[in-house]
Design an enzyme around this catalytic site. Sequence first.
Site, PDB file in Angstrom:
ATOM      1  N   LYS A 116       6.174   7.136  -4.084  1.00 55.91           N
ATOM      2  CA  LYS A 116       5.508   6.889  -5.371  1.00 55.91           C
ATOM      3  C   LYS A 116       6.492   7.273  -6.462  1.00 55.91           C
ATOM      4  CE  LYS A 116       1.398   5.457  -6.534  1.00 55.91           C
ATOM      5  NZ  LYS A 116       0.373   4.747  -5.759  1.00 55.91           N
ATOM      6  N   ASP A 119       1.249   0.375 -10.368  1.00 53.91           N
ATOM      7  CA  ASP A 119       0.154   1.344 -10.256  1.00 53.91           C
ATOM      8  C   ASP A 119      -0.395   1.469 -11.681  1.00 53.91           C
ATOM      9  OD1 ASP A 119      -0.909   3.368  -8.054  1.00 53.91           O
ATOM     10  OD2 ASP A 119      -0.860   4.515  -9.894  1.00 53.91           O
TER      11      ASP A 119
HETATM   12  N1  GLU Z   1      -0.095   1.424  -6.223  1.00 55.37           N
HETATM   13  C1  GLU Z   1      -0.776   0.781  -5.141  1.00 55.37           C
HETATM   14  C2  GLU Z   1      -1.327   1.825  -4.198  1.00 55.37           C
HETATM   15  O1  GLU Z   1      -1.712   2.908  -4.627  1.00 55.37           O
HETATM   16  C3  GLU Z   1       0.064  -0.308  -4.486  1.00 55.37           C
HETATM   17  C4  GLU Z   1       1.375   0.127  -3.936  1.00 55.37           C
HETATM   18  C5  GLU Z   1       2.268  -1.005  -3.424  1.00 55.37           C
HETATM   19  O2  GLU Z   1       1.852  -2.155  -3.449  1.00 55.37           O
HETATM   20  O3  GLU Z   1       3.386  -0.684  -2.997  1.00 55.37           O
HETATM   21  O4  GLU Z   1      -1.454   1.643  -3.021  1.00 55.37           O
END
Ligand code: GLU
Length: 449
Positions: free
Chosen positions: A130, A170
């Site tokens: 993240k 996100d």
């Molecule tokens: N931010 C999204 C999540 O919390 C998607 C992450 C992604 O597609 O890599 O899963």
Amino acid sequence: MKMSCKIRLDEFMAGLIRRNPGESDFHQAVFEVARDILPFVESRKIYCDNRILERMTEPDRIVIFRVSWEDDDGNIRANRGYRVQFNNAIGPYKGGLRFDKGLTLDTLKFLGFEQTFKNSLTGLPLGGAKGGSDFNPKGKSDHEVMRFCQSFMTELFRHIGPDTDIPAGDLGVGGREISYMYGQYKRLTNTVTGTLTGKGLSYGGSMVRTEATGYGLVYLTDTILTHHGNGLAGKTALVSGSGNVAQHTVEKLLEYGVTVLTMSDTSGFIYDKNGIDAEKLAFIKQLKNVERKRISEYAAAFGAEFHEGQKPWKVPAQLAFPCATQNEILELDAKALADNGCLVVAEGANMPVSNEGIDIFDRAGVLFAPAKAANAGGVAVSGLEMAQNSLRLSWTRKQLDAKLKNIMRHIHEQCVEYGTDEGRVNYRKGANIAGFIKVAEAMVAFGNC
Ligand code: GLU
């Protein structure tokens, strides 16, 4: 002397808190997992001997960097950028980027940890990561957002790649931001590899990626209800948030014949007793995605109630979909939902329900679908976007929707397999154990590294 591999939950948490002082979101996310995993690990000596949970709660690597950019008035501004590469045992690091003025490393560590389990549950070869920045996109012009994204990527690009780490969106990072960052990545590396997901359809994006988190959330909830001899049609639902996840949750709920009573933003929530229909949802999309205005405008346009500074959880309904942000359902909110006879709470956001809230749902018999299972549809279609980019092919909307449905069904099966206690499915426990096993197996196989 060989240390005993058995470890009590309180001792484990005390060690984690000592090593990560003040990081309460990270402590909360680890506690939620550790209380299910430690008893399980005791019965599997190989995981215990290899100290897998201890190793899994330590990120592989954290990159922190300065992001300088120029605003429209010619002022030089400085923000902080992050990438937490949490675990790549089963695939390259994968997870979103969050732009939020209050963002801290604590939040990103909790999100990266959660992502590792979520990505494992999808059944795809995806590690967990993240990242993001304390940059506040609210009220910024397109040009300011572009300059920030380009500067952010000018550092991040050296830490990512199609087989290394694949960021996505996100909170605060949608199609516009991904496009600016992807453009800069392509310019810096002179490669077209699809290293970000959530891209536009004309340059390697996938059908259904935009809708995937919300649609997947509804597919899983439908499967949960069907498994318990019930169904979605005719139910009432509370949704919080009004961004991408909330919008597509409402869209899919409407298809299933659910009456959606609420949506929200940081200013408060709207309560529409007549239900938010397709036309009203189109108004929300325009308001939030194009005009970037407050949700109170909805109340004025459709004669609905607006509750300033409040959350929707006291409104009686059979289903609840928290799709805004972490810790938006605390103890009293959970109690109100349970007292009003809510049947299912499914997390569209990451960790919207506190651990005290989860305990209340457990005691009251409310079926609780944790984020790592419930909102995994988004990252799952990101995984499918990566597969299409590698194949240099695009699948159709129909194919992708069918694959998403299958993945959510598979997640449900894993929760049932590992979370069934005396005939009742504990989705939290099932998701934690199933997500853990795949990563743990890989880490054991790699030996002591
Ligand atoms: N931010 C999204 C999540 O919390 C998607 C992450 C992604 O597609 O890599 O899963």
